[in-house]
Design a protein around this motif. Structure first.
Motif, mmCIF file in Angstrom:
data_model
loop_
_atom_site.group_PDB
_atom_site.id
_atom_site.type_symbol
_atom_site.label_atom_id
_atom_site.label_comp_id
_atom_site.label_asym_id
_atom_site.label_seq_id
_atom_site.Cartn_x
_atom_site.Cartn_y
_atom_site.Cartn_z
ATOM 1 N N LEU A 433 0.782 -1.416 0.015
ATOM 2 C CA LEU A 433 -0.049 -0.005 -0.168
ATOM 3 C C LEU A 433 0.917 1.208 -0.082
ATOM 4 O O LEU A 433 0.556 2.221 -0.821
ATOM 5 C CB LEU A 433 -0.980 -0.012 1.223
ATOM 6 N N ARG A 453 -4.218 5.589 4.892
ATOM 7 C CA ARG A 453 -5.211 5.273 5.822
ATOM 8 C C ARG A 453 -5.397 3.821 6.157
ATOM 9 O O ARG A 453 -5.696 3.297 7.192
ATOM 10 C CB ARG A 453 -6.662 6.087 5.707
ATOM 11 N N LEU A 454 -5.503 2.957 4.842
ATOM 12 C CA LEU A 454 -5.545 1.877 5.074
ATOM 13 C C LEU A 454 -4.544 1.121 5.800
ATOM 14 O O LEU A 454 -4.666 -0.184 6.187
ATOM 15 C CB LEU A 454 -5.588 0.876 3.722
ATOM 16 N N THR A 455 -3.359 1.495 5.995
ATOM 17 C CA THR A 455 -2.054 1.128 6.782
ATOM 18 C C THR A 455 -2.258 1.526 8.202
ATOM 19 O O THR A 455 -1.009 0.968 8.931
ATOM 20 C CB THR A 455 -0.951 1.648 6.136
#
Length: 518
Positions: A433, A453-455
């Motif tokens: 990502l 933000r997914l991390t």
């Protein structure tokens, strides 16, 4: 009917033996280079001459018996390789020892023109004074009086942040400095303590400017999308940029033996190449086109992470790891690793004394030689495949690298295997990502923010594991230096021997339990 060569349905197919013919030449060349650089050019020349004479004197004797021709070839190749590398190492050391800066008094003030070879690295904060930055650079010229002295050589620059922290590799700069002699034998000709900000002489190459822009936009996107600690950590995990890594996080990673995660390593390259290769397989792309796509992805990642010797080393080690795991070419992976070692030492002999290089080679060798058998043994005893593989890789890397780390630090982190296994599931999503976000940030920063933000969850997990692991303070103190390394190596070798014996023990005794009617 063809007999079952595996010895029954309960046995696994016999793994083909590894091709170890290049192992001895690679080790011999590495050792000869190290001796020539550390002990000096005269010792290196004597070593090269002695090895050459030995090779000539024993070649005929070794080849007398045809059935020993393979062994003779390996031994002769090792002796000749060591002789060649000892000669090359002696030549490089002689050039460094004869450098004009080596003959100036410490404290001499001069004006230097140099080109950074890598990004500036922040040194640990001091209780007093400003933070210092360290830059490895190639000297172009220096000036003591009115006339410049045009000469090359590797120098280590220590400088304040002002004007130095944002330098790009390949950007030629001029600065005032105070001279110090090298701290250790690694072909560095001098240490230069900068006495102020640098003045730009020439811009960095275009690819370095592009990589710098991408890295800067990734860091800016991380600062917008992530909490402070996570924002400082993510660039280090993706492209090795630790300029914004908080000191507290840096110390936690050091205490838990996770510092390899925030340096560009073979792990980063392996994850990227595995993701690309699996994407290629999913879309059923022609195999040759898939190889080209993987090569382009590897080249792009090397440019993003800076094509320094350490990054090139990581690229080679990662590519070899993919060869060993994804392509099922474990037999060819060991010769490829040895060839990579020989090639890198021939191009950059200073790597013979580079700790990161040694740790990377040892960890990759453990992945190829030890971890597959250990993983299969764990699976036979009921471990899930992914967990068995992660634990075997972490345990193998820990055992082969611990002696070197113990010699350097004077302690053995007893939680290293557990901590690395716990954080392993978080590394791949962060790397993939983060790399996608680095590319997307150049064209659509809001989308990059969404990807980052997914991390947040895997980054929080990584930070939490390192913080709690460091707070436990579970480590075994050992003598530092050669004594501690030798003792730890003996213990590690014993453990490896026991584990290898267990992993090769045939599981046939469990056959009747699984198949009572057999």
């Amino acid at each position: 009917m063809t007999p079952d060569r595996s010895g029954g349905n309960d046995r696994e197919p016999v793994t083909p033996p590894l091709d170890a013919r290049l192992v001895l030449p690679a080790i011999a060349g590495w050792a000869a280079t190290l001796i020539a650089i550390v002990a000096g050019a005269h010792t290196g020349l004597l070593l090269a001459a002695g090895l050459a004479i030995t090779a000539v004197a024993t070649a005929g004797w070794l080849f007398r018996r045809g059935r020993r021709r393979a062994i003779a070839s390996v031994l002769l190749a090792a002796v000749l390789t060591a002789a060649g590398f000892a000669l090359a190492g002696a030549r490089h050391e002689a050039r460094a020892a004869a450098h004009p800066l080596r003959h100036l008094d410490e404290g001499t003030r001069l004006t230097a023109v140099a080109v950074p070879a890598d990004d500036p690295k922040p040194l640990p904060a001091r209780p007093f004074g400003a933070r210092q930055w360290m830059i490895r650079a190639e000297l172009r010229e220096y000036r003591l009086g009115p006339d410049p002295v045009r000469v090359g050589g590797t120098v280590l620059v220590l400088a304040p942040a002002g004007g130095w922290s944002a330098l790009l590799p390949g950007q030629e700069v001029k600065f005032r400095a105070r001279l110090e002699h090298p701290w250790r034998h690694d072909l560095t000709v001098a240490v230069l303590r900068a006495q102020g900000p640098p003045t730009a002489v020439a811009p960095a190459p275009w690819w370095q400017r592009v990589a710098g822009a991408i890295r800067g936009r990734l860091a800016a996107s991380a600062a917008r999308a992530l909490p402070a600690d996570a924002a400082g950590l993510l660039p280090g995990l993706v492209d090795g940029d630790i300029s914004r890594l908080p000191d507290r996080v840096r110390e936690n990673f050091r205490e838990t033996d996770l510092t390899h995660l925030v340096a560009v390593s073979g792990t980063n390259v392996t994850i990227i190449l595995m993701a690309v290769s699996r994407s290629v397989e999913r879309f059923t792309v022609d195999r040759r086109l898939g190889i080209v796509i993987s090569a382009v992805a590897l080249l792009a990642f090397v440019i993003l992470a800076r094509p320094s010797p350490s990054v090139l080393r990581a690229a080679l080690m990662g590519a070899i790891a993919v060869l060993a795991t994804a392509m099922g070419r474990r037999k060819q992976a060991l010769p490829a690793l040895c060839a990579a070692v020989v090639g890198l030492l021939a191009c950059c002999p200073e790597l013979a004394l580079d700790i990161g290089f040694a740790l990377s080679v040892l960890a990759t060798a453990a992945l190829i030689v030890l971890s597959p058998g250990w993983s299969r043994w764990l699976e036979r005893h009921g471990w899930p495949h992914r967990l068995a593989e992660a634990f075997a890789i972490a345990a193998a890397a820990f055992l082969v690298t611990t002696p070197l780390l113990a010699a350097l630090t004077g302690h053995v982190g007893l939680l290293a295997v557990l901590v690395n296994v716990l954080v392993e599931p978080a590394i791949a999503p962060i790397t993939i990502l983060g790399t996608l976000a680095a590319v997307v940030a150049c064209v659509c920063p809001p989308l990059a923010d969404i990807l980052l933000r997914l991390t947040i969850l895997p980054l929080r997990w990584l930070l939490s594991v390192s913080e709690h692991g460091a707070s436990l303070g579970i480590s075994l103190p050992v003598p530092d230096g050669v004594t501690g390394g030798a003792v730890t190596a003996a213990v590690a070798a014993s453990l490896v021997a026991v584990l290898v014996r267990l992993s090769h023990r045939a599981p046939a005794a469990r056959g009747p339990d699984r198949d009572p009617g057999g």
